[in-house]
Design an enzyme around this catalytic site. Structure first.
Site, PDB file in Angstrom:
ATOM      1  N   ASP A 127      56.344 112.123  27.201  1.00  0.00           N
ATOM      2  CA  ASP A 127      54.918 112.448  27.227  1.00  0.00           C
ATOM      3  C   ASP A 127      54.237 112.809  25.901  1.00  0.00           C
ATOM      4  O   ASP A 127      53.204 112.274  25.578  1.00  0.00           O
ATOM      5  CB  ASP A 127      54.668 113.629  28.177  1.00  0.00           C
ATOM      6  CG  ASP A 127      55.166 113.334  29.578  1.00  0.00           C
ATOM      7  OD1 ASP A 127      55.736 112.263  29.804  1.00  0.00           O
ATOM      8  OD2 ASP A 127      54.968 114.193  30.450  1.00  0.00           O
ATOM      9  N   GLU A 166      65.755 121.489  32.208  1.00  0.00           N
ATOM     10  CA  GLU A 166      65.059 120.229  31.916  1.00  0.00           C
ATOM     11  C   GLU A 166      65.356 119.722  30.505  1.00  0.00           C
ATOM     12  O   GLU A 166      65.607 118.547  30.301  1.00  0.00           O
ATOM     13  CB  GLU A 166      63.546 120.461  32.114  1.00  0.00           C
ATOM     14  CG  GLU A 166      62.697 119.212  32.075  1.00  0.00           C
ATOM     15  CD  GLU A 166      61.218 119.531  32.272  1.00  0.00           C
ATOM     16  OE1 GLU A 166      60.864 120.723  32.414  1.00  0.00           O
ATOM     17  OE2 GLU A 166      60.410 118.584  32.257  1.00  0.00           O
TER      18      GLU A 166
HETATM   19  C1  GLC Z   1      57.636 114.942  32.564  1.00  0.00           C
HETATM   20  C2  GLC Z   1      58.534 114.019  31.751  1.00  0.00           C
HETATM   21  C3  GLC Z   1      58.713 112.702  32.497  1.00  0.00           C
HETATM   22  C4  GLC Z   1      59.247 112.989  33.894  1.00  0.00           C
HETATM   23  C5  GLC Z   1      58.341 113.984  34.622  1.00  0.00           C
HETATM   24  C6  GLC Z   1      58.920 114.446  35.930  1.00  0.00           C
HETATM   25  O1  GLC Z   1      56.358 114.415  32.682  1.00  0.00           O
HETATM   26  O2  GLC Z   1      58.031 113.788  30.475  1.00  0.00           O
HETATM   27  O3  GLC Z   1      59.578 111.854  31.803  1.00  0.00           O
HETATM   28  O4  GLC Z   1      59.349 111.829  34.619  1.00  0.00           O
HETATM   29  O5  GLC Z   1      58.162 115.121  33.831  1.00  0.00           O
HETATM   30  O6  GLC Z   1      60.183 115.003  35.739  1.00  0.00           O
END
Ligand code: GLC
Length: 437
Positions: free
Chosen positions: A172, A404
């Protein structure tokens, strides 16, 4: 001993994030309360190790959000939740005529993992016949998804597809996108962010970045998510090495699966022709000679964005580089990401001034990228380095739990766990690493 505990712990995380009624798994409670595309793919690999029916349901529930034109969205809103912004009412998938009538989704996508995920499930499963019966009715949906990419997201017909939003990359807030944010002047939107109520704001994207993210969606929505209009107007139009490597790997997996299924000559030939062109063009366009690394191509501004990230090493996973290039790439990897004071693998170049070891995709280690790089290194025979990344990945999880993301700096190890706590893909891929065939 520790292995048994980790396996039990991983299953517990997955099972508690599983929505029994709708048959899908959230990435993490609170922070990500819906079904995310590439998360679900990794999650299904985890399930395949101990509950194949759940793996199938995960894939099926994701495919239930597929649009008629083949597009598979990045979030499927099977359920209601007010802990996440922007939700279904913001995304308005109903604006596009192909979107499903009974289920809300976003109008952006994520790395197309499903092709290779099906193959992983097949490889893991004991009852191959049973899994083939599952793959048979679903594989064409994934083929159609790839077809959609090449038809609508490849304006120069080079078999490299673009993403039009940073959320499509999966990474992101990577510093890569900063170059694009500089070209934009988004309005200051009024909205209430939810992510910063779950996680410290210093570890999340800034408000200006969020305004850019929303602005890209506003442009797409203003044109009812019409692909041609987006290609014409979006300030963000990027050929991302991770996204394209995953598509290429998924093509390869579809070819293998169609061969196993038999009677799919035409589709195999189509896949092979995409594949050949894509690999050649990838080598020509996404390689940076001086860096000795793959990079990003900004289609809107017609230039490479030349920084190394964890994504730039994933072409190994898809078998793209020649042996010679792979050597150079691995040299770059070791030099910039693999020094003595770091665990593998930071998400952004630790030698760059933009490296931020605590902030999301601007430096921290992510388990899914480690898994992709691990597989890539193994594929090319870099056994020691592969073992190192595997060991260091498991080490994080063993000491901190299924977080995470993690700080790559060894000196920070005791306080290195960040983001969501019981994070599903961290659990699923740990299971895979521990259960290797
Ligand atoms: C965040 C991460 C993305 C992932 C999402 C849900 O947005 O950057 O890669 O898919 O979270 O875990």
């Amino acid at each position: 001993m520790y292995k048994t505990n980790l396996i039990e712990g991983a299953k517990k995380v997955l099972n508690s994030n599983f929505n029994e009624e709708k048959g899908f798994t959230i990435p993490c409670e609170g922070l990500y309360p819906f079904q995310w595309h590439w998360d679900s793919g990794f999650i299904a690999i985890g399930y395949a190790h101990y509950d194949i029916e759940k793996a199938k349901r995960e894939v099926e529930s994701l495919l239930s959000g597929q649009w008629e034109n083949g597009f598979i969205p990045h979030i499927i809103f099977h359920n209601e939740s007010d802990t996440y912004f922007p939700g279904p009412d913001y995304h308005r998938s109903d604006l596009h005529p192909s979107s499903p009538k009974t289920i809300k989704t976003t109008g952006i996508t994520q790395p197309p993992v499903l092709g290779f995920v099906l193959k992983e499930i097949f490889d893991i499963a004991r009852d191959k016949q049973d899994v083939l019966e599952f793959i048979r009715p679903n594989i064409d949906k994934i083929f159609k998804n790839h077809e959609h990419f090449y038809k609508y997201r490849d304006p120069h017909d080079e078999s490299l597809v673009y993403i039009y939003h940073n959320w499509e990359s999966g990474t992101d807030n990577s510093p890569i996108w900063d170059e694009i944010w500089k070209t934009m002047d988004p309005p200051k939107y009024k909205y209430e962010r939810k992510d910063t109520t779950h996680v410290d704001a210093s570890q999340r994207p800034t408000n200006r970045e969020y305004d850019c993210y929303l602005h890209l969606l506003e442009i797409a929505k203003a044109h009812n998510y019409d692909d041609a209009k987006i290609a014409e107007l979006s300030p963000f139009l990027v050929q991302d090495p991770l996204f394209n490597a995953i598509l290429i790997k998924s093509n390869e997996a579809l070819i293998e699966l169609y061969q196993i299924l038999g009677d799919n000559h035409e589709k195999i030939e189509t896949l092979k022709s995409w594949q050949e062109k894509a690999k050649n063009r990838f080598e020509e366009k996404l390689y940076h000679e001086e860096l000795g690394s793959y990079v990003y191509y900004d289609l809107r501004n017609e230039k490479q964005i030349a920084y190394c990230t964890s994504s730039t090493f994933t072409p190994l996973f898809a078998g793209i580089p020649s042996k010679e290039r792979a050597n150079k790439l691995v040299e770059r990897f070791k030099q910039n990401f693999g020094s003595e004071d770091l665990f593998l693998c930071a998400s952004f170049d630790p030698k760059s001034m933009y490296f931020n070891p605590k902030k999301y995709w601007r430096g921290p280690v992510w388990i899914n990228l480690n898994w992709l790089i691990y597989r890539g290194l193994k594929r090319y025979g870099y056994v020691q380095l592969a073992e190192r990344i595997k060991k260091e990945t498991i080490n994080y999880i063993e000491h901190h739990g299924f977080y995470e993301y993690f700080d790559a700096r060894k000196e920070m190890f005791d306080n290195s766990a960040y983001g969501g706590k019981n994070f599903s893909w961290s659990a699923a891929l740990t299971l895979d690493l521990l259960n290797e065939l």
